[in-house]
Design a protein around this motif. Structure first.
Motif, mmCIF file in Angstrom:
data_model
loop_
_atom_site.group_PDB
_atom_site.id
_atom_site.type_symbol
_atom_site.label_atom_id
_atom_site.label_comp_id
_atom_site.label_asym_id
_atom_site.label_seq_id
_atom_site.Cartn_x
_atom_site.Cartn_y
_atom_site.Cartn_z
ATOM 1 N N GLY A 266 0.782 -1.198 -0.019
ATOM 2 C CA GLY A 266 -0.069 0.037 0.001
ATOM 3 C C GLY A 266 0.700 1.195 0.059
ATOM 4 N N ARG A 267 2.191 1.012 -0.431
ATOM 5 C CA ARG A 267 2.791 2.552 -0.460
ATOM 6 C C ARG A 267 3.983 2.160 -1.520
ATOM 7 N N TYR A 268 4.829 3.048 -1.575
ATOM 8 C CA TYR A 268 5.787 3.170 -2.676
ATOM 9 C C TYR A 268 7.191 2.597 -2.134
ATOM 10 N N LYS A 269 7.702 1.760 -2.798
ATOM 11 C CA LYS A 269 9.063 1.147 -2.157
ATOM 12 C C LYS A 269 10.149 1.714 -3.214
ATOM 13 N N LYS A 270 11.522 1.861 -2.624
ATOM 14 C CA LYS A 270 12.565 2.092 -3.568
ATOM 15 C C LYS A 270 13.243 0.754 -4.184
ATOM 16 N N LEU A 271 13.663 0.650 -5.344
ATOM 17 C CA LEU A 271 14.319 -0.315 -5.750
ATOM 18 C C LEU A 271 15.695 -0.012 -5.804
ATOM 19 N N SER A 272 16.566 -0.743 -5.236
ATOM 20 C CA SER A 272 18.025 -0.521 -5.037
ATOM 21 C C SER A 272 18.695 -1.339 -6.056
ATOM 22 N N TYR A 273 17.880 -1.744 -7.088
ATOM 23 C CA TYR A 273 18.553 -2.620 -8.303
ATOM 24 C C TYR A 273 19.980 -1.876 -8.709
ATOM 25 N N ARG A 274 20.676 -2.835 -8.995
ATOM 26 C CA ARG A 274 21.934 -2.598 -9.877
ATOM 27 C C ARG A 274 21.904 -2.263 -11.346
ATOM 28 N N VAL A 275 21.775 -0.971 -11.542
ATOM 29 C CA VAL A 275 21.579 -0.651 -13.157
ATOM 30 C C VAL A 275 22.948 0.054 -13.539
ATOM 31 N N VAL A 276 23.554 -0.557 -14.276
ATOM 32 C CA VAL A 276 24.915 0.033 -14.981
ATOM 33 C C VAL A 276 24.798 1.099 -16.036
ATOM 34 N N PHE A 277 25.205 2.431 -15.631
ATOM 35 C CA PHE A 277 25.228 3.562 -16.428
ATOM 36 C C PHE A 277 26.697 3.756 -16.961
ATOM 37 N N PRO A 278 26.866 3.626 -18.281
ATOM 38 C CA PRO A 278 28.353 3.887 -19.014
ATOM 39 C C PRO A 278 28.595 5.267 -19.106
ATOM 40 N N LEU A 279 29.899 5.571 -19.009
ATOM 41 C CA LEU A 279 30.442 6.946 -19.077
ATOM 42 C C LEU A 279 30.138 7.375 -20.635
ATOM 43 N N GLU A 280 30.351 6.464 -21.461
ATOM 44 C CA GLU A 280 29.824 6.570 -22.890
ATOM 45 C C GLU A 280 28.819 5.872 -23.400
ATOM 46 N N LEU A 281 27.784 6.514 -23.882
ATOM 47 C CA LEU A 281 26.480 5.724 -24.255
ATOM 48 C C LEU A 281 26.096 6.018 -25.811
ATOM 49 N N LYS A 282 25.853 4.490 -26.430
ATOM 50 C CA LYS A 282 25.588 4.621 -27.692
ATOM 51 C C LYS A 282 23.957 4.517 -27.972
ATOM 52 N N LEU A 283 23.350 5.562 -28.481
ATOM 53 C CA LEU A 283 22.009 5.220 -28.667
ATOM 54 C C LEU A 283 21.600 4.886 -30.080
ATOM 55 N N SER A 284 21.005 3.467 -29.934
ATOM 56 C CA SER A 284 20.757 2.896 -31.403
ATOM 57 C C SER A 284 19.389 2.723 -31.312
ATOM 58 N N ASN A 285 18.643 2.271 -32.295
ATOM 59 C CA ASN A 285 17.369 2.100 -32.461
ATOM 60 C C ASN A 285 16.588 3.390 -32.699
ATOM 61 N N THR A 286 17.349 4.563 -33.097
ATOM 62 C CA THR A 286 16.599 5.862 -33.325
ATOM 63 C C THR A 286 16.064 5.997 -34.947
ATOM 64 N N VAL A 287 15.250 6.706 -35.128
ATOM 65 C CA VAL A 287 14.610 6.752 -36.416
ATOM 66 C C VAL A 287 15.631 7.501 -37.180
ATOM 67 N N GLU A 288 16.272 8.615 -36.819
ATOM 68 C CA GLU A 288 17.048 9.514 -37.670
ATOM 69 C C GLU A 288 18.504 9.175 -38.063
ATOM 70 N N ASP A 289 19.048 8.337 -36.718
ATOM 71 C CA ASP A 289 20.217 8.118 -37.084
ATOM 72 C C ASP A 289 20.514 6.745 -36.454
ATOM 73 N N ALA A 290 21.370 5.709 -37.230
ATOM 74 C CA ALA A 290 21.695 4.613 -36.650
ATOM 75 C C ALA A 290 22.173 4.402 -35.199
ATOM 76 N N ASP A 291 23.315 5.222 -34.866
ATOM 77 C CA ASP A 291 23.779 5.234 -33.775
ATOM 78 C C ASP A 291 24.594 6.838 -33.234
ATOM 79 N N ILE A 292 24.240 7.122 -32.042
ATOM 80 C CA ILE A 292 24.551 8.639 -31.538
ATOM 81 C C ILE A 292 25.159 8.104 -30.412
#
Length: 369
Positions: A266-292
């Motif tokens: 009956g309330r909000y809980k914080k998820l402490s999941y390990r989510v890796v965020f890289p220093l350099e990120l490649k954004l694929s699956n975009t409509v305009e450009d293949a990779d950014i």
């Protein structure tokens, strides 16, 4: 911050960037949510420069009405024009204006940094749009304004359709998503565009930003009670739906959904999941450009075990140095320390410092930080 400030200056030594300022922000009773986001925005160099330009061009207007934009421009100008390289500044005027503007932030309760960021960016856009309209209606102050069809609003002015205004806030933060729905009977694809200032991503244990983005763009089948009304078939049909990034923003802001409503509790809980965020990120699956390619320059971190209490700090990359901002305190950290904010691989962990809002800058444009 005397001792801490001199310690930071000593740590940077001859490498202290020319003209840069590293100032902590005073906390006015649970305003860490505000301070952490302001530090991330200050080190978003293109945004900061445009805000400083705005202040320089408008500082002589004596009767200008005070608003969040003027208060933010004033605060950033105060920081950037300090004679000292390090120290503490009290963002009192800005916080007072914020509380006056929005009752949500008036209490001394723990606030959500993402809600604040959202409110602030939308408020800045509203102010800039109103100023542009006022300038257009006054021929004395009128100046050509840039327009595009990708802004968030459409409207009519004297019976003539006006194109939405694109402000420098849009130019930095706005991207476009396209929502594609394909009817599985006639295979007609219906696409609808929508703009965004940040992407809110669902998270899973032991995942990465890349996998979260893939899930965000994954195909979902609409069937049974969720069938799609196809205009061509003139009936409800099974369909496939997916969301793609049509136009990536210059500054990509990613919000990790770390707070989840648990019905049994009956309330909000914080998820402490390990989510890796890289220093350099490649954004694929975009409509305009293949990779950014994007480079991480700031992280707003939530510290604490739940959504209704805790603390916010921020990590910032400036001139290839990483800094840790905790209200009044600023210190230098090693790049490898960023990994300690990914989250925990175990459900129960003593480490409650988790990355919550990530700021990436596109490497396609000038990145002075």
């Amino acid at each position: 911050m005397g001792a801490a400030g001199s310690k930071l200056e000593k740590a940077l030594g001859d490498q202290f960037p020319e003209g840069e300022r590293y100032f902590g922000l005073e906390n006015f009773g649970n305003t860490c949510y505000c301070n952490s986001v302001l530090q991330a925005l200050y080190f978003c160099v293109p945004f900061r420069e445009q805000l400083l330009d705005y202040y320089a061009n408008n500082k002589n207007i004596g009767d200008a009405e005070e608003n969040l934009l003027t208060c933010l421009a004033d605060l950033f100008t105060q920081i950037s024009s300090q004679k000292k390289k390090t120290g503490v500044i009290a963002p009192k005027r800005f916080v007072q204006r914020l509380k006056k503007q929005n009752e949500l932030f008036r209490s001394y309760m723990h606030q959500d940094a993402h809600e604040f960021l959202n409110f602030l960016l939308n408020e800045l856009v509203d102010i800039l749009e109103k100023e542009a309209q006022a300038a257009k209606s006054d021929p004395e102050t009128s100046s050509p304004t840039e327009k595009t069809a990708n802004g968030p609003k459409n409207g009519q002015l004297n019976g003539v359709r006006k194109e939405p205004l694109v402000t420098w806030v849009h130019k930095n933060f706005q991207g476009i998503l396209t929502n594609e729905t394909k009817c599985l009977r006639c295979e007609t694809v219906t696409a609808r565009d929508e703009t965004f200032f940040d992407l809110s991503l669902d998270i899973e244990q032991n995942s990465s930003i890349t996998s979260c983005l893939k899930n965000f763009s994954s195909t979902e089948t609409l069937n049974a009670e969720d069938k799609f009304f196809c205009d061509k078939c003139c009936s409800l049909q099974e369909a496939q739906k997916r969301m793609k990034i049509k136009k990536p923003p210059h500054i990509l802001v990613i919000h990790l959904k770390r707070f989840k409503y648990i019905e049994q509790l009956g309330r909000y809980k914080k998820l402490s999941y390990r989510v890796v965020f890289p220093l350099e990120l490649k954004l694929s699956n975009t409509v305009e450009d293949a990779d950014i390619e994007y480079s991480l320059f700031a992280v707003v971190v939530h510290v604490g075990s739940g959504p209704n209490h805790g603390h916010y700090v921020s990590l910032v990359k400036s001139h290839n140095h990483w800094l840790f901002f905790d209200d009044e305190n600023v210190e230098m950290i090693d790049e490898s320390a960023v990994q300690t904010f990914f989250g925990s691989a175990q459900e129960y962990s003593s480490n409650t410092d988790h990355g919550y809002i990530l700021f990436y800058e596109s490497l396609g444009a000038s990145n002075k930080s």
